[in-house]
Structures are given as structure tokens and as C-alpha cells.
Design an enzyme around this catalytic site. Structure first.
Site, mmCIF file in Angstrom:
data_model
loop_
_atom_site.group_PDB
_atom_site.id
_atom_site.type_symbol
_atom_site.label_atom_id
_atom_site.label_comp_id
_atom_site.label_asym_id
_atom_site.label_seq_id
_atom_site.Cartn_x
_atom_site.Cartn_y
_atom_site.Cartn_z
ATOM 1 N N GLU A 1 10.450 -2.245 -4.011
ATOM 2 C CA GLU A 1 10.380 -2.570 -2.582
ATOM 3 C C GLU A 1 11.704 -3.200 -2.188
ATOM 4 O OE1 GLU A 1 7.364 -5.430 -1.386
ATOM 5 O OE2 GLU A 1 7.631 -4.811 0.699
ATOM 6 N N CYS B 1 4.799 -4.478 1.473
ATOM 7 C CA CYS B 1 4.657 -4.693 2.908
ATOM 8 C C CYS B 1 5.692 -3.921 3.710
ATOM 9 C CB CYS B 1 4.738 -6.187 3.219
ATOM 10 S SG CYS B 1 3.289 -7.073 2.637
ATOM 11 N N ASN C 1 -1.394 -0.201 2.024
ATOM 12 C CA ASN C 1 -0.906 -1.210 1.085
ATOM 13 C C ASN C 1 -1.718 -2.480 1.262
ATOM 14 O OD1 ASN C 1 1.047 -2.617 -0.711
ATOM 15 N ND2 ASN C 1 1.491 -3.746 1.178
ATOM 16 N N GLU C 2 -2.578 -2.746 0.346
ATOM 17 C CA GLU C 2 -3.419 -3.957 0.325
ATOM 18 C C GLU C 2 -3.860 -4.361 1.726
ATOM 19 O OE1 GLU C 2 -0.869 -6.981 -1.667
ATOM 20 O OE2 GLU C 2 -0.421 -7.744 0.331
HETATM 21 O O1 AHR Z 1 5.409 -7.772 -3.982
HETATM 22 C C1 AHR Z 1 5.634 -8.554 -2.861
HETATM 23 C C2 AHR Z 1 4.578 -8.340 -1.799
HETATM 24 O O2 AHR Z 1 3.328 -8.733 -2.273
HETATM 25 C C3 AHR Z 1 4.357 -6.935 -1.366
HETATM 26 O O3 AHR Z 1 5.236 -6.530 -0.397
HETATM 27 C C4 AHR Z 1 2.971 -6.963 -0.814
HETATM 28 O O4 AHR Z 1 2.325 -5.726 -0.948
HETATM 29 C C5 AHR Z 1 2.303 -8.069 -1.568
HETATM 30 O O5 AHR Z 1 1.691 -8.945 -0.746
#
Ligand code: AHR
Length: 833
Positions: free
Chosen positions: A224, A427, A560-561
């Protein structure tokens, strides 16, 4: 998942509650008591819904020491997630409903329901216009009251409940406190916990009859653009803000952040302004105009913490220049690298012809190494010049790719031998609000046509490291690409838009009438990766970018979560069904929230079951104690349901170090993940990269600065697993000569076989302060012989330990002493060889 967990909770806890049992025995058991539900006003209810009970309606006892049983998950952390004036309702079916205000004024509400007041369903948010649709008139509404609890006065609602309801709340709190005490176990307590512990003996006997196939792509990486992981990091561009597109407000913490950031103008009377008229490309609207009436002006870029150059290395420079309309002759521009001591380290002269934007190129060879050089762009003659996309790349990128990656960092990742790379987040994939959702189409094509944007971690994404580069990197390291696309909703922690009822936040998913276009973008992505350039426009773009062959995309993550809300479910379902029917060869990875339990996890699993989603993405950042005490987490998973992608995990200790303790707890847990490699298909530690001095998140797996790479001890665990994966798991009978549960939980092993090599791989983790003398009988799998032994060990707080390799000879039955606090891998040839 849930039912089984509840049974476990009950069994685990039934005998561990002397305090609650005591309450139950000594007090009179009224048929019903009063239950007071409230939040605390000083934090606008952000700490959540609490309960107190009373038998006389006057004297109140807090339940669970003021623990929260439900928290609002609406909008931003900090300023939002308020739970104001919660009210309790009950419907005829016995369900409880908690309704609260999101903001003062009573125009926006949240609601969640529960059968038992502990296990709450998905939250739904609505405006006053929908109040009567969401809160039914047939429900019993409990009256408002005031209560004094522990000397403080609170407003809330009072309901009559059976004592059993209160007791369940007390038991739930006790269970969670007990559980938390286990998760808080840490190595700092080991001196006391294991004060008299003597070395332990372990016997392992492989049971090949019970061999099971496991995923052959279990260990991968999560990439990321967080912590300057991409721009200023893996992406090898050395010029910061090359396109003058930094925008004010992207990074509130840094003074001067905006289109001129990282640039300075030199020369007497010289000035720099930011122009927007007739830019190179509408996606890249800003450029710099420098102007001077006399010679000697220059535009200087300071890079990301300086530009690090190495003696003798070549650097590829490119820039777009437009001469002012009045200039009719070509103009020379001197480009150079200036060392931190002011000396010139390299230069070249390029010539700009009049008549609009021209792209110029040069190669600079550094005469000296310098960690903090700058790039100087100096028109030779006075005049007015527009500049844009001023770029400098080392020639030596990873695999020599143009627009490529930093060779040392990419190689460090490649050395893990990850079987997949997840990108672009995290995120970053779902963004801060719908306008910040990562759109893959903005990340491909010529650099000047890509659309940069704010990075939700508080900086800027050039999109120079885009989908083509991600796919290329995957191919270059032999990993499967695993792109993650927003499920039509932004991050659940997105801000709402002031002045708009329920505006913004996750609730403002992509409007339904735009979803077809959004879905088409996802289909186009699949085609970009896989289709034939002769028949598909997007595949043609891939070919034009230099990759006519497909990238073989097999998996795509959707979401994503995310918070599992109605807004999410509607959009996820549309996307999932479209991919399943239109591109059936693609495996969709769904999402089940940001934790290992709770309403998003539960609701996410219900949705995955309903839609038959093949794989779901689970995330949890937890204490080492959680990993120690949850090695059976996947043992209990139903094999007939979705497979799991453990997409983000890491052990977090106070202070967030990445040390032997965190690394060993991850190794310990990963042996259980290998054991469950029939249900856990993929796993990736997160986050992967962090630039020193620019972290938004710790710990990370690999730290770096401009000139060096510092892998963590956690990195070495990943590398040892990645380099020693197998595709079948061989259970082993295990006997420990110590009956203590806390000892037993800190010793783990796994045996896998890699069918590519036939090698038998034994992994051994020891989280104890004493040796574990292991006798392993692997005679059914190997004849023994030379083996590669890799050992990572150190004291729990050690952040610098590195694994040590040695070549050793083992018989098919052998003894091996695991050092205290260690992770050992023994790799030997199998019988089949
Ligand atoms: O890994 C850091 C963050 O943790 C990621 O962006 C998110 O998916 C999670 O909350």
C-alpha cells in the site's frame, strides 16, 4: 462462525467466574431488575453504550465497570462516531434496538439490533425523514431517566429485564476481561511467569497418513502507498512533485505543501508561478512558469529528503518544456545534479524548440556519491519557460524497467518469494470519500496523462506506480497479482460532508445509477490484464505499454475491511454478481471487516455465505498474546464455506516495535495458518514498507531511507516462510514433557512438503526463555542427510536479529535444541528424491 464461537466462549468461561457466580449466589434474584442504558456526555458517547442495573430503580451498579457494549461506527474517528441520546426499544420477537443520534439536533440517527445486548447487528444510519420506517411504532420504547452511577449522573433509558439478562452482560464483560488478560501476556512478564522453568523436551512424530493439500500460494505481500511506500519509496522517481500537482490540504502537517512544494527558484530577479493554461494534459493541470530578465535562473528540486545518487551511476532525466510564445528560437537548458556541498555532480544540456510542449531527455552520470543532492534545471538564457513532469530515475531500476522500481527495495520484497502481491491498499484502495476511491484507469498510460490524487494517509499519489507497473512487478517476481478494488463505497472512516444530512462517509456509496459504469471499469480492468489486444481496447493499451501477453489475473479483491452496511451490501452484491457472470474465471475475494470478530466480521461472513463468495479477506492487528492464544482460530473454520485470505495482520505491542517477540508470535501463528492451509489460501503481513521519518503506521515490515533498506525481524519471519512454503501439510503427533498450558502454547511446529522440490520442511517456534529439546521422527518422509538449517533468535526486545543459515546433517530421526526465543526452519530432501 458465530455459533461455534459462542459455545467456546461459554465453555471457556463457565468455570472462570467466581466473582459473577458469587453475585449470583449471595443476592436475591428478582424476577426482573432495571437496566439503565446510557452513554457518557463528555465524549459525545464515542466510548459507546454502557449499562447499569438496579433492583430498586434508585441505586445503580455499573455493569462490566463501564465497559462499552456497542460503539457508533459512523464517519471519522475523532470528530465523529458519536452516540448521542441512545434510546432502547424492544420488538415483539424479543430483539433489542438501540437508536441514537449521530449529531446534536436529532436529524440523523444510527440503529443497531441485538438479541442479547452483547452481540450487535450491522449499523444502519438514517435521517429523520425515515425515522418511522426504521423505528417501528409497534416496538416498546423504554422511558428516559436519570441515574447516578459511581457518583456521576447520567441520562439514559430504563427497561425492566430478567436478572438473567444482567447476568449475561456481567458474564460477557468478565469473559472479555479474562480474554484480554490472556492477550496482554507479553515477554516482559516471562521472567516471573517462567521463573523456574527448566528446558523442555518435545517429541514430534510425522503422521503422513493424514497429509492434506494446502494452498501453494499461502505467503504473499500487501503493498500500500502508506508511509511513503510508493512515491518517495518503491517507485524509483527521485524528483518530488515532478508534476506540480501537490494540492493544498493534502498534507496539513507540512508547511508550504502545494504545487510549488519541493521546488525553489534561483537567480536574481527570477520568479516561479504556477500556471494552468493549456497544460500538457487535462489530468495534469498545473505546471511551473519561471521567468527572468537576466541569465542565471534555475528551478531546483530537493527530492524526497534529498536526491541520493551514487558515483558512476547513470540517471535518466526527462522534462516537458514550453517556451513563451514570443520565443522563436530553440533554447538551451542546462540540467545538473548539485551535491550537498554545492559541487556539480553531473550535467547535460538539452534544447527546447519553440511551439508548444516538448519532451526532452538526457542522461546524467554522477561523478560522486551524495545522499542529499538536488536537481537543477537552468535555462541558459533569460526568458519565460513553462516546465512540467520533470523526472529523474536511476537507470538501474529493478529489472531495468522504465518508469521502474527502486532495485534494492524491490529485491528485498522479491527475496521473500511472495506468491502474490496485493495492491494498491489497504485504505488507499477505497479512499477517503467516493471522490478519493482509487480508480485504476487513472493510473495507466503516459505519465503526463495519469490523474494524481490525494493519498488518504496525508500526502500525494502521483500514480506513477500504477496498475501496469504493479502487474509488471508481480510478473517480475513470479507473484500473482491481487488488486483490491473498492466495493463501491469509500472507507468507513470517511468524513461526512458538512451541511449535508448523512452526506459523505461510507454512507455516500457510489450512486446506484453510476454503479453500472463503475462495474464496467472493473470488467475493463480484468480485460486490461487478461484480454487479447486484437479484440479488446484495454488489452490494446496493455500491449501499447509494452506487454502484449496477458498478465494472468486470477483474483480480484472487492472491498477493504469495510463496514458491512446496507449501502455496502447492495453495491458489493452488484459487483460480485457482475464479475461472477461476466468474467467467471476470476476469483472474487470479499471482505469481512477490520477485526477478527464483531458485527462486520459476523455480517461479512453471513453475506459471504449468502452469495457463496469463494474467498474472504480477514484483517487483524493484535497483541502477541492474541496470536499465542488463538492458534486454533482456523482449526474451527467450516471447510465447506469461503476460503480465507488473511490480508492484513501483524503483532502490535505498546510502542509498536517490530522485535523478536512480535516476530516470533507471528511465526507461531503462521505455523497454525500453514496447518490450516486448506482453508487459509493466502496471508500477507501489513503494512509492507515504511520510509524512515515518514511513517503514519508502525510497525511495518521493511523500513528504508533513500540509500538503504532495513528489513525487520518480522521481515525475516516472512522470508523464512516464503522461502520454505509447501503444498502439503503433514500432521505430527506431539508430546511435551511439561504439562503447563502456557508452556505448551509457546511451542509450535509445522511440517510441509514442497512438491516442486520434494523437500520436507520442519518449522519450529519457541517463545520460551529456555531451550526446547526436540526429537523429531520424520522417517516416513525423509531419509535425512544434508539439510539447510535457518535460525532466527534473540532476546524478545531485539530489533536487529537476523537469521543464520547453516548446512547440517540430520538423520530421519534427529534431535535438535531450539534456542530460547527462536524460529528454526530445517529443510531436507524428501524420500521421493
Ligand atoms: O495496513 C494499514 C491499514 O490498516 C490499511 O490501509 C487498512 O486496510 C487497515 O486498517
Amino acid at each position: 462462525m458465530k455459533d461455534l464461537r459462542h459455545i467456546l466462549i461459554f465453555c471457556a468461561f463457565a468455570c472462570t467466574l467466581p466473582a459473577c457466580a458469587g453475585v449470583h449466589r449471595v443476592m436475591a434474584e428478582p424476577d426482573s431488575v432495571s437496566l439503565f442504558s446510557y452513554t457518557t456526555a463528555d465524549d459525545d458517547g464515542r466510548s459507546g453504550l454502557r449499562f447499569a442495573w438496579s433492583s430498586d430503580g434508585r441505586h445503580w451498579t455499573s455493569i462490566g465497570n463501564g465497559r462499552s457494549y456497542l460503539r457508533c461506527d459512523y464517519s471519522l474517528w475523532g470528530s465523529e462516531k458519536r452516540m448521542l441520546k441512545p434510546e432502547m426499544y424492544r420488538s415483539a420477537d424479543g430483539m433489542w434496538h438501540c437508536v441514537w443520534q449521530l449529531h446534536a439536533g436529532g436529524r440523523e440517527f444510527g440503529i443497531s439490533s441485538s438479541a442479547d445486548l452483547t452481540d450487535w447487528r450491522r449499523q444502519t444510519y438514517f435521517t429523520d425523514a425515515r425515522f418511522t420506517d426504521c423505528v417501528q411504532s409497534s416496538w416498546t420504547r423504554y422511558p428516559q431517566a436519570e441515574a447516578v452511577i459511581g457518583g456521576a449522573s447520567y441520562s439514559g433509558t430504563v427497561a425492566k429485564v430478567a436478572w438473567a439478562d444482567v447476568e449475561r452482560l456481567i458474564r460477557y464483560a468478565g469473559y472479555n476481561d479474562y480474554r484480554q488478560s490472556l492477550y496482554n501476556e507479553c515477554a516482559a512478564q516471562d521472567g516471573v511467569r517462567f521463573a523456574r522453568l527448566q528446558p523442555v523436551s518435545l517429541t514430534l512424530t510425522a503422521r503422513p497418513a493424514d497429509t492434506k493439500a494446502i494452498s501453494d500460494h499461502l505467503i504473499g505481500v500487501f503493498f500500500e502507498d502508506i508511509n511513503y511506500g510508493a512515491d518517495g519509496g518503491l517507485y524509483a522517481e527521485l524528483v518530488q512533485n515532478r508534476d506540480f500537482e501537490y494540492a493544498e490540504g493534502e498534507n496539513g502537517n507540512v508547511k508550504g505543501w502545494g504545487p510549488a512544494y519541493a521546488w525553489a527558484v534561483e537567480g536574481s530577479g527570477a520568479s516561479m508561478t504556477i500556471g494552468t493554461s493549456s497544460p500538457i494534459h487535462p489530468n495534469n493541470p498545473h505546471y511551473a512558469t519561471i521567468k527572468s530578465g537576466s541569465d542565471g535562473m534555475a528551478l531546483v528540486n530537493s527530492g524526497y529528503d534529498g536526491i541520493t545518487v551514487r558515483k558512476g551511476e547513470k540517471y535518466n532525466l526527462s522534462l516537458f518544456v514550453r517556451l513563451a510564445g514570443s520565443q522563436t528560437k530553440a533554447a538551451k537548458i542546462r540540467v545538473s545534479l548539485r551535491g550537498s556541498n554545492g559541487r556539480e555532480l553531473a550535467y547535460a544540456v538539452v534544447k527546447a524548440a519553440p511551439g508548444g510542449w516538448k519532451k526532452l531527455k538526457a542522461t546524467l552520470t554522477a561523478s560522486e556519491s551524495d545522499a542529499k543532492a538536488s536537481l537543477v534545471v537552468a535555462p541558459v538564457s533569460a526568458g519565460t519557460y513553462d516546465f512540467d513532469m520533470i523526472s529523474l530515475f536511476p537507470k538501474n531500476t529493478f529489472k531495468g524497467r522504465a518508469n521502474g522500481l527502486r532495485a534494492d527495495l524491490a529485491q528485498t520484497i522479491a527475496d521473500i518469494r511472495p506468491r502474490f502481491v496485493r495492491f494498491p491498499g489497504g485504505c488507499v484502495a477505497h479512499g477517503q470519500g467516493i471522490d478519493n476511491i482509487y480508480r485504476w484507469k487513472n493510473s495507466i498510460g503516459p505519465l503526463e496523462s495519469r490523474k494524481p490524487m490525494k493519498n488518504l494517509w496525508g500526502y500525494h499519489q502521483t500514480m506513477g506506480l500504477g496498475y501496469f507497473e504493479y502487474f509488471q512487478f508481480c510478473e517480475d517476481i513470479g507473484a500473482m497479482p491481487l488488486p483490491v478494488i473498492a466495493a463501491g463505497v469509500p472507507c468507513q472512516n470517511s468524513a461526512c460532508i458538512p451541511g449535508r444530512l448523512l452526506g459523505g462517509g461510507q454512507q455516500e456509496g457510489i450512486p446506484l445509477d453510476s454503479m453500472e459504469a463503475y462495474i464496467q471499469d472493473i470488467i475493463d480492468l480484468i480485460d486490461y490484464a487478461n484480454a487479447d489486444p486484437k479484440t479488446n481496447k484495454w488489452a490494446r493499451m496493455r500491449a501499447e505499454a509494452g506487454h502484449p501477453k496477458p498478465f494472468n489475473l486470477k483474483y480480484i479483491g472487492i472491498g477493504n475491511e469495510d463496514q458491512i452496511t446496507d449501502v455496502f451490501e447492495e453495491r458489493f452484491t452488484m459487483i460480485y454478481e457482475a464479475i461472477s457472470s461476466r468474467r467467471p474465471g476470476i476469483t472474487v475475494v470479499g471482505t469481512v471487516g477490520p477485526f477478527y470478530e464483531g458485527s462486520d466480521y459476523e455480517e461479512g461472513w453471513v453475506l459471504a455465505d449468502k452469495l457463496d463468495v469463494p474467498v474472504v479477506d480477514e484483517h487483524y492487528y493484535v497483541a502477541p498474546g492474541w496470536f499465542i492464544h488463538n492458534q486454533n482460530f482456523y482449526d474451527r473454520y467450516d471447510r465447506s464455506k469461503s476460503k480465507v485470505y488473511l490480508g492484513e495482520y501483524a503483532a502490535h505491542l505498546p510502542g509498536r516495535p517490530n522485535n523478536i517477540e512480535t516476530a516470533l508470535s507471528e511465526a507461531l501463528y503462521l505455523t497454525s495458518v500453514e496447518r490450516n492451509g486448506d482453508v487459509v489460501e493466502m496471508a500477507s503481513y501489513a503494512p509492507l514498507l515504511a520510509k524512515k521519518g515518514h511513517t503514519q503506521w508502525n510497525p511495518d515490515m521493511i523500513y528504508f531511507d533513500n540509500g538503504s533498506v532495513s528489513p525487520t525481524v518480522g521481515y525475516y519471519v516472512q522470508k523464512m516462510f516464503g522461502n520454505n512454503s509447501g503444498d502439503s501439510y503433514i500432521p505430527a503427533d506431539r508430546a511435551l514433557d511439561n504439562s503447563r498450558a502456557d508452556v505448551d502454547l509457546r511451542v509450535a511446529s509445522s511440517v510441509v512438503v514442497d512438491s516442486n522440490t520434494g523437500d520436507v520442511i520442519l518449522k519450529l517456534v519457541n517463545m520460551l526463555p529456555v531451550e526446547v529439546n526436540t526429537t523429531a521422527d520424520l522417517s516416513s518422509l525423509t531419509d535425512g542427510g544434508r539439510a539447510l538449517l535457518t535460525v532466527l533468535s534473540g532476546s524478545p526486545s531485539d530489533t536487529n536479529a537476523k537469521p543464520v543459515d547453516s548446512s547440517v546433517t540430520f538423520g530421519s530421526k534427529f534431535s535438535y535444541a531450539m534456542p530460547p526465543y527462536s524460529f528454526s526452519v530445517i529443510r531436507m530432501s524428501g524420500k521421493s528424491k
